[in-house]
Scaffold this motif. Structure first.
Motif, PDB file in Angstrom:
ATOM      1  N   CYS A   1       0.866  -1.183   0.000  1.00 51.69           N
ATOM      2  CA  CYS A   1       0.000   0.000   0.000  1.00 51.69           C
ATOM      3  C   CYS A   1       0.901   1.230   0.000  1.00 51.69           C
ATOM      4  O   CYS A   1       1.788   1.351   0.847  1.00 51.69           O
ATOM      5  CB  CYS A   1      -0.893  -0.012   1.241  1.00 51.69           C
TER       6      CYS A   1
ATOM      7  N   CYS B   1      -0.023   3.419   3.553  1.00 53.18           N
ATOM      8  CA  CYS B   1       0.370   2.987   4.906  1.00 53.18           C
ATOM      9  C   CYS B   1       1.490   1.959   4.896  1.00 53.18           C
ATOM     10  O   CYS B   1       1.999   1.585   5.952  1.00 53.18           O
ATOM     11  CB  CYS B   1      -0.843   2.453   5.680  1.00 53.18           C
TER      12      CYS B   1
ATOM     13  N   CYS C   1      -6.556  -0.968   0.009  1.00 54.80           N
ATOM     14  CA  CYS C   1      -5.884  -1.483   1.196  1.00 54.80           C
ATOM     15  C   CYS C   1      -6.914  -1.747   2.290  1.00 54.80           C
ATOM     16  O   CYS C   1      -7.707  -0.861   2.613  1.00 54.80           O
ATOM     17  CB  CYS C   1      -4.850  -0.466   1.671  1.00 54.80           C
TER      18      CYS C   1
ATOM     19  N   CYS D   1      -5.982   0.698   5.534  1.00 57.64           N
ATOM     20  CA  CYS D   1      -6.231   2.141   5.596  1.00 57.64           C
ATOM     21  C   CYS D   1      -7.236   2.592   4.548  1.00 57.64           C
ATOM     22  O   CYS D   1      -7.617   3.762   4.519  1.00 57.64           O
ATOM     23  CB  CYS D   1      -4.922   2.917   5.450  1.00 57.64           C
TER      24      CYS D   1
HETATM   25 ZN    ZN Z   1      -2.836   1.082   3.428  1.00 58.74          ZN
END
Ligand code: ZN
Ligand code: ADP
Ligand code: ZN
Length: 718
Positions: free
Chosen positions: A431, A434, A471, A474
């Protein structure tokens, strides 16, 4: 007399053999029996006999059945040796030498009798039938029965062979070159030998002639090859030269076919067994020669329990293991005297009942084999074609996965092979927001993107899940793909170049016959690229391939293993053996960020002796095989504490073995939901270390607190 029977169970906790009374049917070592065992009935194998038993007579039970086919006694001895040598159990080792399940299939066979026609009247149809004999009766059984009634024909059941398909290969009679003749003379003298020669130097012709010589001496032969799908030419040439006396033992055979081939060998009807590593257990009669083609191939190591190495088992079977090597003196082809070491022992003492012949061949032999066996060398290709020049391309700082020189070469070459030892589209997904990495829920490894199937997959346990579109940690939709695998390389090449691209890796090789089909399509195409994992570097012969590319030599070189150098060298040299086999010549490009690595430099010079000399010096300094023996023990369980404790106990116990040093216990990444801990023992005294590790594992396995822990012992790990 009582029979000692090893019941075929998989548990480590049960120590056989057990005593049984003799049944009515005759028994021999190797008989397969059904025995009452506690409250169950199990299959068991007779491993010996004794005069008396500690079990009271009235408590001895009798086997309830004896199978028709039995295991040769020689293979029982082999299995019991394997059980000890690989810290396994007799039952597990015996599983490997059991006859395949199956039954002979019979057909009615019609043949002429000696009876003369003596003016008997025959219809034209009957005359034609008689002319066509002997053959299977088939649908003419009725008509043949009428001739049988007149005494003209005999009809009897006969075992019918369900013949495995063998790809036809042309076989030409050739006179051996002087180098081949020297090698054959040395092998004829007996002993174990390494045949070193590049692809096309005539090694297979030496195997074929050594086999013919063994048959002429009345001996049987085993020919071991790496995966058959990848080496159909070798099998085809044996079948073409020796016909029905060849039995093909192939993991892809049907049950009936495998049974028939086993039976033909056991009965002495077939004298040559050819197949991958498990063919080393073929019930060949009067075995006199084992040939190991491409002896460096990792497929010779079995990853199940016992973790046997077919090359070591072959040396044992032929009576060439552990005996002090004697120096080859008979022949000029012997470049260098062997030095004593574990593993295969060389020598040229005259073979007899005690010692058969072993012939291991490769263009890139293992350091162990180079060290242990006297060497026969075929220096040149039979057709005098030079090896293709190898260029090392420095990829440090490169932004594109293909070097400009590689791209140029690809547009010029009509046919090329590209090797990239990573399958899938990209190595892992992260990701961008994050930093989450997509990992397998069962194993501590990243999931690999497979774009066409729209999944991310674990290459260790097979776990698959859909490609995420955002993701889950997040919520960000910004995901990054890292690295390139064969799937992506295939797509990019297909886009950039106007030629068909064929991909060969574990993902495209799954279906039955997928590999030969794909290779045949590549061979037939006037232009094209073959892209794939190390599978593309095996023994194929495409005369019109003029370019070989190792896309990322670092993938093997950076592998955290003492065999990384050996593997990298072999991979480059084997790929070089695929390019430039025809009149157009060829060349090889190796992309790497370690252009000065000795393995890559030596491969670029085609310098096998130089590489092996350096590699052996390094191994000696670091005390790696063949200068020490390695034994690895992996303890695993669903929770981490058990494996750690068990590995600690084993490390302590094994450390007391004479001359052994112990590495670990060290944690390994979680695999299939199991936490793992490993101990590696480096041994100078192989026998003592195997015994010590075996006893330590046995003791740990018997302890109640380790009842959830599984133990895997790997002697000579690859
Ligand atoms: Zn993420
Ligand atoms: P390798 O197993 O080392 O790759 P092969 O035995 O397959 O080599 O030989 C390569 C080619 O040369 C084959 O086509 C083979 O038929 C041919 N060949 C081998 N030995 C001879 C020989 N003595 N004379 C002529 N041709 C030969
Ligand atoms: Zn997994």
């Amino acid at each position: 007399m009582i029979a000692r029977v090893e019941p075929l169970t998989t548990t480590r906790r049960l120590g056989g053999p057990f005593d049984y009374a003799l049944p009515e049917a005759p028994l021999a070592v190797g008989s397969i029996v059904r025995v009452p065992f506690g409250r169950q009935a199990l299959d068991g194998v007779v491993t010996g006999f004794a005069e008396t038993s500690v079990v009271a007579d009235d408590r001895l039970v009798t086997p309830t059945a004896v199978r028709e086919e039995s295991i040769p006694a020689e293979l029982i001895e082999l299995a019991l040796w394997m059980a000890a040598e690989y810290c396994s159990t007799p039952a597990r080792a015996l599983q490997l030498v059991l006859p395949p399940r199956g039954r002979a299939r019979t057909e009615l066979w019609a043949a002429r009798t000696d009876a003369l026609l003596d003016g008997q009247r025959l219809t034209p149809n009957q005359a034609a039938l008689l002319d066509g004999l002997p053959r299977a009766a088939g649908t003419d059984l009725g008509a043949l029965r009428r001739l049988e009634a007149r005494g003209l024909v005999a009809i009897a059941p006969r075992a019918r062979r369900r013949a495995p398909l063998v790809l036809g290969a042309a076989d030409r009679a050739v006179a051996p070159t002087s180098a081949q003749a020297e090698a054959l003379a040395a092998v004829a003298g007996g002993g174990a030998w390494l045949l070193h020669g590049v692809t096309g130097s005539g090694k297979t012709e030496v195997y074929l002639r050594a086999t013919a010589a063994a048959l002429a001496r009345g001996e049987g032969v085993i020919v071991l090859v790496p995966e058959i799908a990848l080496t159909p030419q070798t099998v085809g040439r044996f079948a073409a030269r020796f016909g029905d006396t060849v039995a093909l033992l192939h993991s892809a055979l049907g049950e009936g076919e495998r049974y028939d081939e086993w039976r033909r060998l056991r009965d002495g009807e077939a004298r040559i067994a050819i197949g991958p590593r498990s063919a080393v257990f073929a019930p060949v009669r009067d075995l006199g020669l084992i040939v190991i083609d491409e002896e460096h191939d990792p497929s010779y190591k079995h990853e199940g329990d016992p973790r046997y190495d077919a090359r070591t088992v072959a040396a044992f079977r032929i009576g060439r293991l552990g005996s002090p090597p004697s120096v080859g003196t008979s022949d000029a082809a012997v470049a260098e005297a062997p030095v004593g070491s574990a593993g295969m022992a060389g020598g040229s003492e005259v073979g007899g009942a005690a010692g058969g012949r072993l012939l291991a061949g490769s263009a890139t032999p293992r350091p162990e084999t180079w060290h242990a066996l006297p060497r026969l060398t075929l220096r040149e290709r039979v057709d005098d074609r030079p090896l293709p020049p190898v260029r090392v391309l420095d990829m440090r700082g490169a932004r594109h996965p293909l070097h400009p020189e590689t791209r140029r070469a690809l547009t010029e070459a009509r046919k090329a092979i590209l090797l990239l030892n990573r399958r899938g589209w990209s190595n892992f997904l992260t990701c961008r927001t994050c930093g989450k990495v997509w990992e397998c829920p069962q194993c501590d490894v990243a999931l690999v993107l497979h774009r066409a199937e729209r999944v991310v997959a674990c290459h260790h346990c097979g776990h698959r899940e859909p490609v995420p579109d955002r993701c889950d940690a997040c919520g960000s939709p910004a995901l990054a793909r890292h690295g390139a695998g064969t799937e992506r390389l295939e797509a990019e090449l297909a886009e950039a170049l106007d030629v068909p691209v064929f991909r060969l890796d574990a993902d495209t090789a799954g279906a039955k016959d997928a590999v030969p089909r794909l290779l045949n399509r590549f061979a037939a195409a006037p232009a094209g690229l073959l892209v794939g994992t190390q599978m593309v570097a095996k023994g194929h012969d495409f005369p019109d391939v003029t370019l070989g590319v190792v896309v990322d030599a670092d993938a093997t070189l950076r592998f955290p293993d003492f065999r990384a150098e050996e593997r990298t060298f072999a991979l480059i040299a084997q790929l070089a053996g695929r390019a430039g086999r025809g009149p157009l010549g060829g060349r090889v490009l190796v992309q790497t960020t370690a252009p000065d690595a000795p393995a890559i430099q030596a491969a670029a010079r085609h310098d096998t002796p130089g590489f092996l000399a350096g590699e052996l010096a390094r191994r000696e300094a670091l005390e790696y095989p063949p200068f020490a023996d390695l034994i690895r023990v992996v303890c695993s369980a669903a929770a981490p504490a058990g494996p750690r404790a068990a590995a600690g106990e084993i490390a302590d116990a094994a450390g007391h073995a004479a001359g052994a040093s112990v590495l670990g216990p060290a944690p390994l990444f979680r695999l299939r939901g199991r936490h793992r801990s490993q101990v590696v023992v480096k041994a100078r005294d192989r026998r003592a270390a195997i015994a010590a590790v075996g006893a330590a594992v046995e003791a740990a396995a018997r302890r109640r607190e380790h009842r959830d822990v599984a133990f895997a012992v790997d002697v000579d790990p690859q």
